[in-house]
Design a protein around this motif. Structure first.
Motif, PDB file in Angstrom:
ATOM      1  N   LEU A 129       1.037  -1.408   0.233  1.00 14.57           N
ATOM      2  CA  LEU A 129      -0.435  -0.173  -0.206  1.00 14.57           C
ATOM      3  C   LEU A 129       0.335   1.440  -0.337  1.00 14.57           C
ATOM      4  N   HIS A 130       0.293   2.481  -0.623  1.00 13.85           N
ATOM      5  CA  HIS A 130       1.109   3.653   0.304  1.00 13.85           C
ATOM      6  C   HIS A 130       0.104   4.463   0.031  1.00 13.85           C
ATOM      7  N   VAL A 131       0.290   5.294   1.720  1.00 12.43           N
ATOM      8  CA  VAL A 131      -0.575   5.713   2.177  1.00 12.43           C
ATOM      9  C   VAL A 131       0.082   7.150   2.541  1.00 12.43           C
ATOM     10  N   THR A 141       1.207  16.217   0.524  1.00 13.98           N
ATOM     11  CA  THR A 141       1.799  16.535  -0.186  1.00 13.98           C
ATOM     12  C   THR A 141       1.661  14.948  -1.197  1.00 13.98           C
ATOM     13  N   GLN A 142       1.813  14.054  -0.477  1.00 16.74           N
ATOM     14  CA  GLN A 142       2.791  13.010  -1.421  1.00 16.74           C
ATOM     15  C   GLN A 142       1.931  12.230  -0.723  1.00 16.74           C
ATOM     16  N   LEU A 143       1.783  10.206  -1.889  1.00 16.00           N
ATOM     17  CA  LEU A 143       2.285   9.563  -0.994  1.00 16.00           C
ATOM     18  C   LEU A 143       3.132   8.739  -0.554  1.00 16.00           C
ATOM     19  N   THR A 144       3.226   7.664   0.650  1.00 19.62           N
ATOM     20  CA  THR A 144       4.373   6.924   0.598  1.00 19.62           C
ATOM     21  C   THR A 144       4.382   5.741   1.244  1.00 19.62           C
ATOM     22  N   PRO A 145       5.119   4.370   0.369  1.00 17.15           N
ATOM     23  CA  PRO A 145       5.000   3.158   0.533  1.00 17.15           C
ATOM     24  C   PRO A 145       4.427   2.583   2.180  1.00 17.15           C
ATOM     25  N   LEU A 146       3.729   2.096   2.066  1.00 18.74           N
ATOM     26  CA  LEU A 146       3.654   1.242   3.637  1.00 18.74           C
ATOM     27  C   LEU A 146       4.563   0.085   3.406  1.00 18.74           C
ATOM     28  N   GLY A 183      -5.374  -5.525   9.412  1.00 13.69           N
ATOM     29  CA  GLY A 183      -6.172  -6.300   9.276  1.00 13.69           C
ATOM     30  C   GLY A 183      -7.709  -5.861   7.951  1.00 13.69           C
ATOM     31  N   PHE A 184      -7.584  -4.170   8.209  1.00 14.75           N
ATOM     32  CA  PHE A 184      -8.521  -3.844   7.860  1.00 14.75           C
ATOM     33  C   PHE A 184      -7.458  -2.606   6.778  1.00 14.75           C
ATOM     34  N   ALA A 185      -6.289  -2.289   6.142  1.00 12.13           N
ATOM     35  CA  ALA A 185      -5.410  -1.164   5.799  1.00 12.13           C
ATOM     36  C   ALA A 185      -6.072  -0.999   4.552  1.00 12.13           C
ATOM     37  N   ARG A 186      -6.444  -1.714   3.827  1.00 12.25           N
ATOM     38  CA  ARG A 186      -7.176  -2.278   2.379  1.00 12.25           C
ATOM     39  C   ARG A 186      -7.994  -0.826   1.884  1.00 12.25           C
ATOM     40  N   ALA A 187      -8.667  -1.085   3.413  1.00  6.97           N
ATOM     41  CA  ALA A 187     -10.529  -0.266   2.664  1.00  6.97           C
ATOM     42  C   ALA A 187      -9.500   0.505   3.911  1.00  6.97           C
ATOM     43  N   ARG A 188      -9.356   1.380   4.871  1.00 10.11           N
ATOM     44  CA  ARG A 188      -8.344   2.259   5.128  1.00 10.11           C
ATOM     45  C   ARG A 188      -7.727   2.996   4.096  1.00 10.11           C
ATOM     46  N   SER A 189      -6.483   2.553   3.661  1.00  6.85           N
ATOM     47  CA  SER A 189      -5.706   2.894   2.553  1.00  6.85           C
ATOM     48  C   SER A 189      -6.642   2.881   1.124  1.00  6.85           C
ATOM     49  N   GLY A 190      -7.022   3.043   1.243  1.00 10.08           N
ATOM     50  CA  GLY A 190      -8.569   2.831  -0.044  1.00 10.08           C
ATOM     51  C   GLY A 190      -8.829   4.343  -0.138  1.00 10.08           C
ATOM     52  N   ASN A 191      -9.168   4.713   0.861  1.00  9.96           N
ATOM     53  CA  ASN A 191     -10.314   6.138   1.379  1.00  9.96           C
ATOM     54  C   ASN A 191      -9.575   7.292   1.695  1.00  9.96           C
ATOM     55  N   ALA A 192      -7.812   6.969   2.169  1.00  7.45           N
ATOM     56  CA  ALA A 192      -7.037   7.945   2.596  1.00  7.45           C
ATOM     57  C   ALA A 192      -6.729   8.150   0.821  1.00  7.45           C
ATOM     58  N   GLN A 193      -6.968   7.516   0.171  1.00  8.50           N
ATOM     59  CA  GLN A 193      -6.145   7.519  -0.725  1.00  8.50           C
ATOM     60  C   GLN A 193      -6.317   8.679  -1.582  1.00  8.50           C
TER      61      GLN A 193
END
Length: 641
Positions: A129-131, A141-146, A183-193
């Motif tokens: 993911l990228h957060v 200002t940018q996304l950074t890899p997790l 186990g909920f990083a996909r959804a959280r990261s998707g919403n944050a992105q």
């Protein structure tokens, strides 16, 4: 809490660590799964070094000195870690020699350390993911890899991370790591992105709106100034500019046609579309013939002048040559007496040496013995001089006659040139009188053509201004479309199964089950809870870092590590279960050794129950439990750096 499930091989298990010395000898340490492995030894016996080697093999991008220390980097040439990822065996090797630094060898195949995180996330099945780089996605200002290394820092507790989740960890990274563990990083990261992309799109929209307003206003002002200055048709769109250009071009073509017609009419008057005998009306052919004859005579006179000038120059050159010969003869007479005394040293015929003192007559040459008379030599030179002077007189006479002829030719040339100029003036006056009615019209047409051509040069600039305005409008539409599309996207769906609230509650309950045995002692009486929105850990009603002292913080993170061992058992396959813990000397912040011993026993039982693995270091005697604790003695003691 959910019912316990059978253990599995998910996550990472360390099997062996090897350190190869400069001499080729190596230190080997083997570890077991489903239990607590304790590296036991005195100070400087490579306990912490072994954990740092594992960490270094797991993709640390630092240099060997920074990651392992100067003493280790100088002592060893290679370190390796054998492990299993979801049950699959791998050997990770890091060379400490120049040329291979910054690379990780995976089963013998090298890859840059920078790409290790992507590889191991893929092998573990964890989301890559990228957060947003910040707590508020809208202002980031940018996304950074997790990366995998971010999560590893929560499994590896070195001596700098016993009172924090990870040493010098940013809050946004901590939240992302915990959401991945639970186990909920996909959804959280998707919403944050989505929020990050929407905020960025809105910023681009604001910029596009500002540019469009500025360009629209400047376009109106610039185009208005140009059209009013050049008296062009009013134009507000690119189509209107194109029509106005066509109108001006058609007008210019019409004026040019008029000028061509007028020019043809003038040429008919000047050149003679009528017969050569009579010529056009008002045309005097006799004057033209006289001018042509005068021009021919001027040419003949000029040729004569040039010829006479050349003849005179040749005669003058000959006279100068004769004068030079006369001077040479006179110098010869002068030198007769001088050269007579010069002896000849060599015969010019046989090239033999000649003695000037040999016997010869007084009036004879000592070389050829012929009689020598000085008067005869002088007389011959004087005869030659008289002949040359006679030739010079003839040349001077010819030069005088040539000068007279040249003067007469120059006079005739001047007379012919004067006549030619007079005829040319009369011819020009007559022609000007014939063309006078057309001059004003021709000048007016030329001025009109220049004005229209000047107008045409303004249209490319106007078109460029219009295109800039259109581009700004298109950019605004694109930015607005991007915002609308992002706003229309639905929020990322949570993973099927437990909600984030339930996951946080189960994880906190597992921590509380660990801490229950320490209430009233090292631990406080309050329970741990986790707010799912920002993943803040609370002890009672206060955040953990405000409610706990140093000893309690150590116990808090031991409970946090304990709960990580049960992630797979308590939750589901969405959680990122590391499968192992690295604990570097849990005797921290003055916590009682008996408490640490009790903690280690609970951790060992948890590893045995879940099939996970713990590797810990300590100098004190470890607790004895042969079924769940493996003691690894460190026999060698190295000099302190």
């Amino acid at each position: 809490m959910t019912q316990p499930r059978l253990t599995s091989d998910r996550g990472i298990r360390i099997s062996r660590v090897r350190l190869v010395h400069q001499s080729g000898e190596f230190d080997d340490y083997t570890f077991a799964s489903g239990m607590l492995n304790i590296l036991h030894g005195v100070r400087n016996s490579s306990k912490s070094t072994t954990l740092r080697v594992i960490d270094y093999c797991l993709g640390d991008k630092d240099n060997p000195v920074g990651a392992l220390g100067a003493a280790v980097a100088n002592e060893y040439v290679e370190v390796s870690t054998e492990l299993r990822i979801d049950g699959r065996p791998y050997t990770l090797t890091r060379s400490l020699t120049h040329g291979k630094l910054g690379k990780v060898a995976i089963n013998g195949e090298e890859m840059p350390a920078t790409g290790f995180s992507d590889w191991i996330l893929r092998e573990l099945g964890w989301p890559n993911l990228h957060v947003p780089l910040g707590l508020n996605p809208a202002t980031a200002t940018q996304l950074t890899p997790l990366s995998f290394r971010n999560t590893l820092r929560h499994s590896y507790r070195n001596e700098d991370s016993w009172i924090s989740f990870a040493n010098k960890e940013q809050e946004f990274t901590r939240r992302a790591v915990i959401s991945q563990l639970l186990g909920f990083a996909r959804a959280r990261s998707g919403n944050a992105q989505r929020e990050f992309n929407l905020a960025r799109a809105r910023r681009h929209l604001d910029e596009a709106q500002a540019v469009e307003r500025e360009v629209r206003q400047s376009t109106v002002e610039a185009v208005t100034a140009i059209t009013e200055s050049l008296q062009l048709p009013s134009a507000r769109t690119s189509e209107q500019v194109a029509r106005a250009r066509q109108e001006v071009r058609a007008e210019l073509d019409a004026v040019r046609q008029q000028r061509q017609q007028l020019t043809a009419e003038i040429q008919s008057i000047d050149g003679g579309s009528a017969s050569e005998a009579t010529g056009p009306v008002g045309y005097n052919s006799a004057l033209t013939r006289e001018y042509s004859e005068a021009t021919s005579r001027v040419k003949l006179a000029t040729d004569e002048v040039m010829a006479l000038t050349q003849v005179r120059e040749e005669h003058q050159r000959s006279a100068r040559t004769v004068n030079a010969e006369i001077g040479r003869m006179e110098r010869l007479i002068t030198s007769i007496g001088v050269f007579d005394t010069l002896p000849v040293r060599q015969c010019p015929a046989c090239e033999q040496a000649v003695d000037p003192r040999r016997h010869h007559a007084e009036d004879a040459c000592y070389l050829c013995f012929q009689t020598v008379d000085d008067d005869k030599r002088v007389r011959r030179a004087q005869i030659e001089i008289r002949s040359l002077r006679s030739e010079l007189d003839d040349l001077n006479e010819v030069i005088v006659r040539t000068d007279a002829d040249l003067g007469a030719a120059l006079a005739r040339q001047a007379e012919m040139q004067s006549l030619q100029a007079e005829l040319a003036q009369r011819l020009n006056e007559e022609r000007a009188a014939q063309l006078a009615p057309f001059v004003a019209a021709l000048e007016q047409l030329s001025a009109e053509i220049a004005r229209l051509e000047h107008k045409l040069t303004a249209f490319p600039a106007i078109q460029s201004i219009m295109e800039r305005r259109d581009e700004a409008g298109h950019a605004l539409v694109s930015a607005q479309t991007a915002v609308d599309e992002l706003q229309s996207l639905p929020p990322s769906a949570e993973a099927a199964g437990m909600s984030p609230v339930d996951r946080c509650s189960i994880f906190a309950e597992r921590m509380n089950s660990f801490l229950a045995d320490f209430r009233g002692g090292v631990w406080v009486s309050s329970d741990v809870s986790i707010r799912d929105s920002d993943l803040t850990f609370y002890v009672g009603t206060r955040p953990w870092n405000e409610a706990l002292g140093a000893e309690a913080k150590v116990l808090f993170f031991l409970a946090y590590s304990y709960a990580m061992l049960f992630l797979e058992q308590d939750l589901d396959l969405e959680c990122a279960s590391p499968g192992f813990l690295l604990l570097d000397n849990p005797y921290q912040q003055g916590i009682a050794p008996s408490v640490v011993q009790q903690v280690l026993l609970k951790l060992a039982n948890a590893a045995s129950e879940t099939g996970t693995q713990i590797i810990s270091t300590q100098a004190v005697t470890p607790p004895s439990n042969s079924s769940s604790i493996k003691q690894i003695s460190m026999p060698k003691v190295y000099a302190a750096p």
